[in-house]
Write an enzyme that holds these catalytic residues in place. Structure first.
Site, short mmCIF file in Angstrom:
data_model
loop_
_atom_site.label_atom_id
_atom_site.label_comp_id
_atom_site.label_asym_id
_atom_site.label_seq_id
_atom_site.Cartn_x
_atom_site.Cartn_y
_atom_site.Cartn_z
N LYS A 158 31.88 40.68 46.73
CA LYS A 158 32.70 39.78 47.54
C LYS A 158 34.18 39.97 47.20
CE LYS A 158 29.22 37.84 49.62
NZ LYS A 158 28.32 38.97 49.37
N ASP A 159 35.03 39.64 48.16
CA ASP A 159 36.47 39.85 48.03
C ASP A 159 37.08 39.04 46.88
OD1 ASP A 159 36.17 41.37 50.26
OD2 ASP A 159 37.14 39.98 51.64
N LYS A 160 38.17 39.55 46.35
CA LYS A 160 38.91 38.85 45.30
C LYS A 160 39.77 37.74 45.87
CE LYS A 160 42.05 39.64 41.40
NZ LYS A 160 42.67 40.66 40.52
#
Length: 356
Positions: A83-85
């Site tokens: 998942k994105d930061k």
């Protein structure tokens, strides 16, 4: 021959509808992602499933904390996707049950919160998810709810173009160039994983080109004899032989699939194969040059579900569900008509790694 990923080279499905403009990811909480698992833990077994909420952290950073601070060998840590930061995300991890007493150490990892823990009989594996629910704020939009809803309604009827997003192509979109060199020369510096990823970027660029070509030919929501089609309800794939299958495609029951070229994937026939060959010919490539890769097929579009638009003082909130392997940016670019969003940094998801 242009092998650099540039989002503007790919047509919008909703070109005739205005975008709302605006900005996303101004703050991490503007981009919320909830992983929808393929199954829930049973409450028994030797694997402990952890539902973690994280903000400002990559999935990789959490994995490294579990390895270095909790003491779990990396190969024993399970995760369905990355998942994105720059987002607020909820996702599942799994670790062996014997490390349960050390979970209090998670309190030391800033930006991460343990929401739930339960036992299961197997390790969580890459791709063990149905998809992701998104709740995204578009700040300072020029358009309103009506414009956003018109685009989403079209996407719900026709399917969201399944373009690979910028996560796949690296800084400046240059990874396909490096992948092309590896394919042509058969060697290069870097780890085996890096080489697979770079060639995967080239595979992804070719797929995106294939999607754009099908759109130009009026075959985005059609299938022709020789296509390999995917059944959206079950995930099964089959070779299209009956022209009557076109009606099912118009109802979004099935969709044509495009190639991630490799040694083990169903090959299209007839007209469908000729379209794939045209994409390869643009770059002087041949199918056999990808024999070192596994290969796969990927649908040209994905269904859009659970969509909603809400107006708020800070902008427009978009909520929707997309199946695993698809990119929220492919939907957002249609709604916003702002290509700059495709250059946002994000983490490549392993459930998107088919064919590598």
């Amino acid at each position: 021959m242009d092998l650099v990923f540039r989002p503007e080279r790919y047509p919008f499905l909703t070109q005739d509808l205005p975008g709302v403009g605006g900005e996303i990811r101004v703050e991490p909480e503007d981009f919320q992602v909830e992983e929808v698992p393929a199954y829930l833990p049973k409450g028994e077994g030797e694997h402990l499933y952890l539902l973690l909420e994280k903000e400002g952290r990559t999935t990789r950073e959490v994995l490294e904390f579990l390895r270095d601070e909790v003491g779990v060998p990396e190969k024993e840590i399970g995760v369905a996707g990355l998942k994105d930061k720059r987002a607020k995300t909820r996702q599942w991890f799994s670790i062996p049950r014997k490390y349960e007493d050390a979970l209090c150490l998670l309190e030391n990892l800033q930006g991460v919160r343990l929401l739930a823990a339960d036992l299961h009989t197997n390790k969580l594996r890459t791709g063990h998810l149905k998809g992701n629910r998104f709740h995204i704020l578009i700040r300072r939009p020029k358009g309103g709810v009506a414009e956003a809803e018109a685009v989403l309604k079209r996407l719900a009827e026709k399917g969201v173009p399944n373009y690979y997003g910028p996560q796949r192509f690296g800084l400046g979109g240059l990874n396909p160039v490096r992948g092309y060199k590896l394919v042509k020369e058969g060697k290069g510096r870097g780890s085996p994983w890096l080489k697979r990823f770079l060639i995967g970027s080239l595979q992804s660029l070719l797929f995106n080109d294939w999607v754009a070509l099908r759109m130009a030919l009026g075959l985005y929501d059609r299938v022709v004899p020789g296509d390999w089609a995917k059944k959206h309800a079950t995930g099964g794939e089959f070779l299209v032989e009956d022209p009557g299958e076109a009606e099912r495609a118009l109802r979004l029951e099935i969709s044509a699939t495009g190639p991630l070229f490799g040694k083990k994937y169903p090959e299209a026939q007839g007209e469908a194969r000729a379209i794939e060959d045209e994409v390869l010919a643009r770059y002087g490539l041949k199918r056999e040059e990808f024999r070192a890769r596994r290969g796969a097929r990927r649908p040209i579009r994905v269904p859009l579900a659970e969509w909603k638009v809400e107006e708020a003082p800070e902008g427009l909130w978009l909520s929707f569900f997309l199946p695993k392997g698809s990119y929220a940016t492919s939907l957002l670019r249609e709604v916003m008509k702002v290509e700059a969003l495709d250059h946002l940094e994000a983490e490549p998801a392993p459930e998107d790694a088919e064919g590598l």
